[in-house]
Design a protein around this motif. Structure first.
Motif, mmCIF file in Angstrom:
data_model
loop_
_atom_site.group_PDB
_atom_site.id
_atom_site.type_symbol
_atom_site.label_atom_id
_atom_site.label_comp_id
_atom_site.label_asym_id
_atom_site.label_seq_id
_atom_site.Cartn_x
_atom_site.Cartn_y
_atom_site.Cartn_z
ATOM 1 N N LYS A 5 -21.248 38.610 27.948
ATOM 2 C CA LYS A 5 -21.891 38.709 29.259
ATOM 3 C C LYS A 5 -23.387 38.879 29.077
ATOM 4 O O LYS A 5 -23.837 39.667 28.244
ATOM 5 C CB LYS A 5 -21.306 39.901 30.027
ATOM 6 C CG LYS A 5 -21.748 39.984 31.465
ATOM 7 C CD LYS A 5 -20.966 41.076 32.188
ATOM 8 C CE LYS A 5 -21.262 41.105 33.651
ATOM 9 N NZ LYS A 5 -20.437 42.108 34.357
ATOM 10 N N LYS A 67 -19.256 31.874 35.026
ATOM 11 C CA LYS A 67 -18.687 31.896 33.681
ATOM 12 C C LYS A 67 -18.699 30.479 33.145
ATOM 13 O O LYS A 67 -18.417 29.527 33.861
ATOM 14 C CB LYS A 67 -17.245 32.399 33.707
ATOM 15 C CG LYS A 67 -17.102 33.881 33.516
ATOM 16 C CD LYS A 67 -15.654 34.260 33.227
ATOM 17 C CE LYS A 67 -15.533 35.740 33.007
ATOM 18 N NZ LYS A 67 -15.279 36.480 34.235
ATOM 19 N N HIS A 94 -20.331 34.811 30.348
ATOM 20 C CA HIS A 94 -20.507 35.195 31.755
ATOM 21 C C HIS A 94 -21.987 35.451 31.988
ATOM 22 O O HIS A 94 -22.587 36.307 31.346
ATOM 23 C CB HIS A 94 -19.690 36.448 32.068
ATOM 24 C CG HIS A 94 -19.708 36.808 33.511
ATOM 25 N ND1 HIS A 94 -18.632 36.586 34.340
ATOM 26 C CD2 HIS A 94 -20.661 37.355 34.282
ATOM 27 C CE1 HIS A 94 -18.934 36.995 35.559
ATOM 28 N NE2 HIS A 94 -20.164 37.475 35.543
ATOM 29 N N GLU A 96 -25.025 36.668 34.390
ATOM 30 C CA GLU A 96 -25.412 37.429 35.573
ATOM 31 C C GLU A 96 -26.887 37.793 35.539
ATOM 32 O O GLU A 96 -27.323 38.669 36.266
ATOM 33 C CB GLU A 96 -24.564 38.692 35.716
ATOM 34 C CG GLU A 96 -23.204 38.424 36.300
ATOM 35 C CD GLU A 96 -22.488 39.686 36.755
ATOM 36 O OE1 GLU A 96 -23.108 40.764 36.819
ATOM 37 O OE2 GLU A 96 -21.292 39.577 37.048
#
Length: 121
Positions: A5, A67, A94, A96
């Motif tokens: 992530k 993703k 992922h 963000e």
């Protein structure tokens, strides 16, 4: 099972983290036997993506939370804090880092990078 992530902190600096996926054994497709499966996530849309060999983009934040599941090829993704990850077949990334400095991506394989993108917003 885990995925990688990329997030942005309150100062706009992007950072990598590893996230473990929790799987629970349950009935998913009766009468088939129970399987280990994660909790569902609501998504907006899914797309296929190809980056040609040699592709190299300027640093940028991700436009939406999404993703990426790599199918073929490899990319090197560098967070604004300097840490990089090599994403290859079977890896899940992922994104963000929707604000701040973002990340830099370059295709490092001789073959094209192919993936599926799953968008959340």
């Amino acid at each position: 099972m885990q995925f990688q992530k990329l997030i942005a902190d309150e100062n706009g600096e992007s950072h990598w983290m590893d996230v473990s996926v929790t799987l629970t054994e349950r009935s998913f497709a009766p009468p088939a036997q129970d399987i280990e499966i994660s909790e569902p996530e609501r998504v907006k849309q899914a797309m296929f993506l190809r980056l040609r060999s040699g592709w190299n983009e300027p640093i940028h934040p991700t436009p939406v939370a999404q993703k990426l599941v790599c199918l073929a090829g490899t990319v090197r993704v560098t967070a604004s804090d300097g840490e990089f990850r090599d994403i290859g077949p079977g890896d899940v990334w992922h994104m963000e880092d929707k604000h701040g400095k973002g990340h830099h991506t370059t295709v490092t394989s001789k073959e094209d990078f192919e993936s599926i993108i799953i968008q959340y917003e």
